[in-house]
Design a protein around this motif. Sequence first.
Motif, PDB file in Angstrom:
ATOM      1  N   LEU A  39       0.830  -1.208   0.000  1.00  0.00           N
ATOM      2  CA  LEU A  39       0.000   0.000   0.000  1.00  0.00           C
ATOM      3  C   LEU A  39       0.858   1.249   0.000  1.00  0.00           C
ATOM      4  N   SER A  40       0.324   2.289  -0.663  1.00  0.00           N
ATOM      5  CA  SER A  40       0.927   3.600  -0.581  1.00  0.00           C
ATOM      6  C   SER A  40       0.378   4.328   0.636  1.00  0.00           C
ATOM      7  N   GLY A  41       1.175   5.245   1.145  1.00  0.00           N
ATOM      8  CA  GLY A  41       0.723   6.093   2.247  1.00  0.00           C
ATOM      9  C   GLY A  41       0.287   7.447   1.713  1.00  0.00           C
ATOM     10  N   GLY A  42       0.355   8.463   2.581  1.00  0.00           N
ATOM     11  CA  GLY A  42      -0.088   9.796   2.155  1.00  0.00           C
ATOM     12  C   GLY A  42      -1.606   9.889   2.140  1.00  0.00           C
ATOM     13  N   SER A  43      -2.108  10.934   1.485  1.00  0.00           N
ATOM     14  CA  SER A  43      -3.559  11.188   1.491  1.00  0.00           C
ATOM     15  C   SER A  43      -4.274  10.711   0.225  1.00  0.00           C
ATOM     16  N   THR A  44      -3.555  10.668  -0.894  1.00  0.00           N
ATOM     17  CA  THR A  44      -4.222  10.336  -2.166  1.00  0.00           C
ATOM     18  C   THR A  44      -4.968   9.005  -2.142  1.00  0.00           C
ATOM     19  N   PRO A  45      -4.383   7.936  -1.583  1.00  0.00           N
ATOM     20  CA  PRO A  45      -5.075   6.637  -1.682  1.00  0.00           C
ATOM     21  C   PRO A  45      -6.228   6.444  -0.705  1.00  0.00           C
ATOM     22  N   GLY A  71       4.358   0.116   1.564  1.00  0.00           N
ATOM     23  CA  GLY A  71       5.497   0.586   0.764  1.00  0.00           C
ATOM     24  C   GLY A  71       6.457   1.423   1.580  1.00  0.00           C
ATOM     25  N   ASP A  72       5.900   2.141   2.553  1.00  0.00           N
ATOM     26  CA  ASP A  72       6.755   2.913   3.453  1.00  0.00           C
ATOM     27  C   ASP A  72       5.975   3.282   4.698  1.00  0.00           C
ATOM     28  N   GLU A  73       6.719   3.750   5.715  1.00  0.00           N
ATOM     29  CA  GLU A  73       6.081   4.130   6.982  1.00  0.00           C
ATOM     30  C   GLU A  73       6.887   5.205   7.665  1.00  0.00           C
ATOM     31  N   ARG A  74       6.159   6.033   8.361  1.00  0.00           N
ATOM     32  CA  ARG A  74       6.816   7.092   9.130  1.00  0.00           C
ATOM     33  C   ARG A  74       7.224   6.510  10.471  1.00  0.00           C
ATOM     34  N   SER A  75       8.201   7.200  11.143  1.00  0.00           N
ATOM     35  CA  SER A  75       8.696   6.667  12.432  1.00  0.00           C
ATOM     36  C   SER A  75       7.787   7.172  13.559  1.00  0.00           C
ATOM     37  N   SER A  83       0.534   8.019  10.852  1.00  0.00           N
ATOM     38  CA  SER A  83       0.891   6.642  10.466  1.00  0.00           C
ATOM     39  C   SER A  83       0.164   6.202   9.191  1.00  0.00           C
ATOM     40  N   ASN A  84       0.891   5.682   8.233  1.00  0.00           N
ATOM     41  CA  ASN A  84       0.277   5.118   7.026  1.00  0.00           C
ATOM     42  C   ASN A  84      -0.550   3.879   7.378  1.00  0.00           C
ATOM     43  N   PHE A  85      -0.068   3.147   8.380  1.00  0.00           N
ATOM     44  CA  PHE A  85      -0.810   1.959   8.838  1.00  0.00           C
ATOM     45  C   PHE A  85      -2.162   2.388   9.398  1.00  0.00           C
ATOM     46  N   LEU A 143       1.703   3.325  -5.379  1.00  0.00           N
ATOM     47  CA  LEU A 143       2.584   4.433  -5.030  1.00  0.00           C
ATOM     48  C   LEU A 143       1.863   5.755  -5.233  1.00  0.00           C
ATOM     49  N   GLY A 144       2.377   6.786  -4.558  1.00  0.00           N
ATOM     50  CA  GLY A 144       1.936   8.146  -4.825  1.00  0.00           C
ATOM     51  C   GLY A 144       3.155   8.937  -5.291  1.00  0.00           C
ATOM     52  N   MET A 145       3.003  10.235  -5.428  1.00  0.00           N
ATOM     53  CA  MET A 145       4.131  11.093  -5.796  1.00  0.00           C
ATOM     54  C   MET A 145       4.012  12.427  -5.055  1.00  0.00           C
ATOM     55  N   GLY A 146       5.053  12.797  -4.388  1.00  0.00           N
ATOM     56  CA  GLY A 146       5.057  14.102  -3.731  1.00  0.00           C
ATOM     57  C   GLY A 146       5.328  15.218  -4.727  1.00  0.00           C
ATOM     58  N   GLY A 149       8.596  15.112  -6.370  1.00  0.00           N
ATOM     59  CA  GLY A 149       8.903  13.946  -7.196  1.00  0.00           C
ATOM     60  C   GLY A 149       9.345  12.730  -6.409  1.00  0.00           C
ATOM     61  N   HIS A 150       9.167  12.761  -5.075  1.00  0.00           N
ATOM     62  CA  HIS A 150       9.490  11.536  -4.303  1.00  0.00           C
ATOM     63  C   HIS A 150       8.349  10.544  -4.442  1.00  0.00           C
ATOM     64  N   THR A 151       8.665   9.279  -4.144  1.00  0.00           N
ATOM     65  CA  THR A 151       7.645   8.240  -4.085  1.00  0.00           C
ATOM     66  C   THR A 151       8.024   7.277  -2.974  1.00  0.00           C
ATOM     67  N   ALA A 152       7.047   6.637  -2.369  1.00  0.00           N
ATOM     68  CA  ALA A 152       7.272   5.905  -1.113  1.00  0.00           C
ATOM     69  C   ALA A 152       8.075   6.859  -0.212  1.00  0.00           C
ATOM     70  N   SER A 153       9.205   6.375   0.364  1.00  0.00           N
ATOM     71  CA  SER A 153      10.039   7.350   1.082  1.00  0.00           C
ATOM     72  C   SER A 153      11.375   7.523   0.381  1.00  0.00           C
ATOM     73  N   TRP A 179      12.999  10.017  10.497  1.00  0.00           N
ATOM     74  CA  TRP A 179      13.346   8.734   9.899  1.00  0.00           C
ATOM     75  C   TRP A 179      12.116   8.150   9.207  1.00  0.00           C
ATOM     76  N   ARG A 180      12.406   7.386   8.164  1.00  0.00           N
ATOM     77  CA  ARG A 180      11.354   6.638   7.479  1.00  0.00           C
ATOM     78  C   ARG A 180      11.869   5.218   7.201  1.00  0.00           C
ATOM     79  N   MET A 181      10.940   4.277   7.003  1.00  0.00           N
ATOM     80  CA  MET A 181      11.257   2.958   6.433  1.00  0.00           C
ATOM     81  C   MET A 181      10.579   2.887   5.072  1.00  0.00           C
ATOM     82  N   ASN A 202      -1.361  20.909  -7.274  1.00  0.00           N
ATOM     83  CA  ASN A 202       0.006  21.158  -6.779  1.00  0.00           C
ATOM     84  C   ASN A 202       1.034  20.208  -7.378  1.00  0.00           C
ATOM     85  N   LYS A 203       0.556  19.178  -8.067  1.00  0.00           N
ATOM     86  CA  LYS A 203       1.487  18.197  -8.649  1.00  0.00           C
ATOM     87  C   LYS A 203       1.734  18.465 -10.143  1.00  0.00           C
ATOM     88  N   LYS A 204       1.030  19.471 -10.743  1.00  0.00           N
ATOM     89  CA  LYS A 204       1.017  19.565 -12.208  1.00  0.00           C
ATOM     90  C   LYS A 204       2.382  19.888 -12.809  1.00  0.00           C
TER      91      LYS A 204
HETATM   92  C1  6PG Z   1       4.055   8.853   2.452  1.00  0.00           C
HETATM   93  C2  6PG Z   1       3.816   8.263   1.097  1.00  0.00           C
HETATM   94  C3  6PG Z   1       4.361   9.195   0.071  1.00  0.00           C
HETATM   95  C4  6PG Z   1       3.152   9.768  -0.640  1.00  0.00           C
HETATM   96  C5  6PG Z   1       3.497  11.065  -1.310  1.00  0.00           C
HETATM   97  C6  6PG Z   1       2.233  11.736  -1.853  1.00  0.00           C
HETATM   98  O1  6PG Z   1       4.335   8.116   3.397  1.00  0.00           O
HETATM   99  O2  6PG Z   1       3.895  10.082   2.535  1.00  0.00           O
HETATM  100  O3  6PG Z   1       4.177   7.012   0.946  1.00  0.00           O
HETATM  101  O4  6PG Z   1       5.236   8.665  -0.863  1.00  0.00           O
HETATM  102  O5  6PG Z   1       2.669   8.824  -1.595  1.00  0.00           O
HETATM  103  O6  6PG Z   1       4.103  11.902  -0.339  1.00  0.00           O
HETATM  104  O7  6PG Z   1       1.449  12.080  -0.734  1.00  0.00           O
HETATM  105  P1  6PG Z   1      -0.061  12.641  -0.938  1.00  0.00           P
HETATM  106  O8  6PG Z   1      -0.843  11.497  -1.481  1.00  0.00           O
HETATM  107  O9  6PG Z   1      -0.482  13.017   0.455  1.00  0.00           O
HETATM  108  O10 6PG Z   1       0.042  13.803  -1.894  1.00  0.00           O
END
Ligand code: 6PG
Length: 241
Positions: A39-45, A71-75, A83-85, A143-146, A149-153, A179-181, A202-204
């Motif tokens: 799973l991706s974290g963040g808000s999009t999913p 896919g990744d997690e915050r500490s 927490s993405n979890f 995955l998402g994209m910040g 241009g980051h993805t996961a961590s 820290w991130r995993m 904001n991603k355009k």
């Molecule tokens: C995280 C995500 C990260 C996320 C992007 C986009 O832990 O934050 O894994 O890679 O996908 O930061 O975040 P938004 O979906 O909130 O724009």
Amino acid sequence: MREIHILADIDEISHVVAKKWAQLSEHAINDHGGFHIALSGGSTPRRLYEYLASSDFSDQLNWPKTHIYFGDERSVAPDDEESNFKMATDAMLAHVAIPATQVYRMQAEADDIQQSVVQYSELLNHKLPANKQGLPCFDLVLLGMGDDGHTASLFPGTTILEEKEKPVAAVYVEKLKAWRMSITYPMINSACNVAIMVAGENKKEVIAQVLGEMGSAYPVQRVQPDGNLDWYIDKAAAPCL
Ligand code: 6PG
């Protein structure tokens, strides 16, 4: 194969990706008895997870044969708002019939994060099906994209971008002072399928450069899986494409 899907909004992205999840899940379960997804974290999913757990869609999925990874997690602790979890649990996992033993949380809050990395790597090697090269591979990585241009961590300028062997790594992200995993490029790029969801104005600018130019200036550009790569982008993020 890479495909770019431009969709109306996050609701349409969620419905289209949910159908993709269902198709890939059915194929994986028929092929090797289980569906293994990161799973991706963040808000999009969040909207996708809510839809998958809704009465409109949940019955279309074989939850008892689904294995959920991150896919990744915050500490942070698993009950922390960051927490993405927690996000995935509140939006989906607490509302579907998936065995708790098939939800594999990254323990990124541990004092010894490197030990958590070793444990998660061993889990992936033990649980995931093997691809044609005999390497553990996900059936699907979300995955998402910040907006950098980051993805996961996998953040710009961090050491994890250079990891070519390990499936999981810990990384200190200076800009976040945290820290991130995260799973690494080897783990992402060995996946059978990768789906990247990008929504919001904001991603355009970044998405136009990421998809418009060759090269690897942005971490997400180095997501080049052996399997299929599908981009799901809403109209608000796509005007420059
Ligand atoms: C995280 C995500 C990260 C996320 C992007 C986009 O832990 O934050 O894994 O890679 O996908 O930061 O975040 P938004 O979906 O909130 O724009």
